[in-house]
Design a protein around this motif. Sequence first.
Motif, short mmCIF file in Angstrom:
data_model
loop_
_atom_site.label_atom_id
_atom_site.label_comp_id
_atom_site.label_asym_id
_atom_site.label_seq_id
_atom_site.Cartn_x
_atom_site.Cartn_y
_atom_site.Cartn_z
N TRP A 107 -1.63 9.05 46.23
CA TRP A 107 -1.67 8.17 44.98
C TRP A 107 -0.82 8.84 44.06
N GLN A 108 -0.49 8.35 42.91
CA GLN A 108 0.37 9.03 41.98
C GLN A 108 -0.13 7.93 40.56
N GLN A 109 -0.13 8.92 39.55
CA GLN A 109 -0.14 8.18 38.31
C GLN A 109 0.59 8.79 37.07
N GLY A 110 1.47 8.11 36.74
CA GLY A 110 2.59 8.52 35.88
C GLY A 110 3.36 9.87 36.49
N ALA A 111 4.09 10.55 35.58
CA ALA A 111 4.84 11.52 36.01
C ALA A 111 4.43 12.89 36.62
N PHE A 112 3.11 13.16 35.99
CA PHE A 112 2.64 14.42 36.23
C PHE A 112 1.38 14.54 37.29
N PHE A 113 0.76 13.37 37.60
CA PHE A 113 -0.27 13.42 38.34
C PHE A 113 0.02 12.76 39.99
N GLU A 114 -0.21 13.34 40.91
CA GLU A 114 0.11 12.87 42.37
C GLU A 114 -0.73 13.91 43.18
N SER A 115 -1.08 13.20 44.47
CA SER A 115 -1.78 14.17 45.52
C SER A 115 -1.87 13.18 46.66
N ARG A 116 -1.92 13.89 47.47
CA ARG A 116 -2.57 13.34 49.14
C ARG A 116 -3.78 14.12 49.31
N ASP A 117 -4.71 13.18 49.48
CA ASP A 117 -5.96 13.72 49.64
C ASP A 117 -7.05 13.25 50.43
N ALA A 118 -7.97 13.82 50.84
CA ALA A 118 -9.34 13.17 51.50
C ALA A 118 -10.62 13.82 51.23
N SER A 119 -11.79 13.24 51.24
CA SER A 119 -13.02 13.66 51.28
C SER A 119 -13.54 13.55 52.58
N PHE A 120 -14.19 14.66 52.90
CA PHE A 120 -14.93 14.63 54.41
C PHE A 120 -16.20 15.22 54.35
N GLY A 121 -16.83 15.65 53.52
CA GLY A 121 -18.17 16.19 53.53
C GLY A 121 -19.38 15.25 54.23
N ALA A 122 -19.15 13.87 53.98
CA ALA A 122 -20.04 13.15 54.77
C ALA A 122 -19.92 12.93 56.07
N LYS A 123 -18.57 13.03 56.62
CA LYS A 123 -18.12 12.98 57.80
C LYS A 123 -18.80 14.02 58.92
N LEU A 124 -19.25 15.23 58.03
CA LEU A 124 -19.65 16.29 58.63
C LEU A 124 -21.38 16.31 58.68
N GLY A 125 -21.72 15.17 57.89
CA GLY A 125 -23.05 15.10 57.66
C GLY A 125 -23.83 15.64 56.27
N LEU A 126 -22.96 16.05 55.54
CA LEU A 126 -23.41 16.80 54.23
C LEU A 126 -23.81 15.53 53.21
N LYS A 127 -24.86 15.85 52.51
CA LYS A 127 -25.35 14.92 51.71
C LYS A 127 -25.15 15.88 50.11
N LEU A 177 -23.25 18.46 49.38
CA LEU A 177 -22.19 19.09 49.12
C LEU A 177 -20.97 18.15 49.39
N ALA A 178 -20.03 17.88 48.34
CA ALA A 178 -18.75 17.24 48.56
C ALA A 178 -17.50 18.27 48.85
N ILE A 179 -16.64 17.73 49.84
CA ILE A 179 -15.80 18.56 50.42
C ILE A 179 -14.59 18.01 50.32
#
Length: 167
Positions: A19-39, A41-43
């Motif tokens: 994702w990208q927002q304007g000229a300064f904010f950009e990332s490639r990311d993923a959340s995966f705490g739930a995939k580990l069974g965690l409720k 903790l967000a990772i």
Amino acid sequence: MAEIRKPVINPAELELEHWQQGAFFESRDASFGAKLGLKDLAIGYGEVPSGKSGCPFHNHHIEEELFIILSGRGEYRFGPNRYPVKPGDVLGAPSGGPETAHHLINTGPEPLKYLSISANAKAEIVEYPDSGKFLAKSRETPGAKPVFRFVGRKDSEVDYWDGEPGI
């Protein structure tokens, strides 16, 4: 409890959302705490390009965050200070007011890669000191999509009794 798909995850194998927002904010990311069974903790895993940040400068009133720098170089803006960061550094972001506001900026030539770990509260208030905004959200269960989410500014504040019948 969340369904455990696999008790071990390698961030290099995650499908990242770009994702990208304007000229300064950009990332490639993923959340995966739930995939580990965690409720409770967000990772997340993030890759921020050179010269960019993955989020606005912000502070949490409830959730604490922890960041672990995996590769790349950057700057950790925390409160009124800025700290250089490198692989192996662990960054704390306790809950609090603007004095705990934070964000990472990639100041190096290669992607800044890091893990983010946070409490996964059912409710949260987030302030954005640079823009004067705040975010209020709540979820039925930790990790679920918000059932209530509002982004606004304090200048739109009304009296507690405003609009109530009979007032």
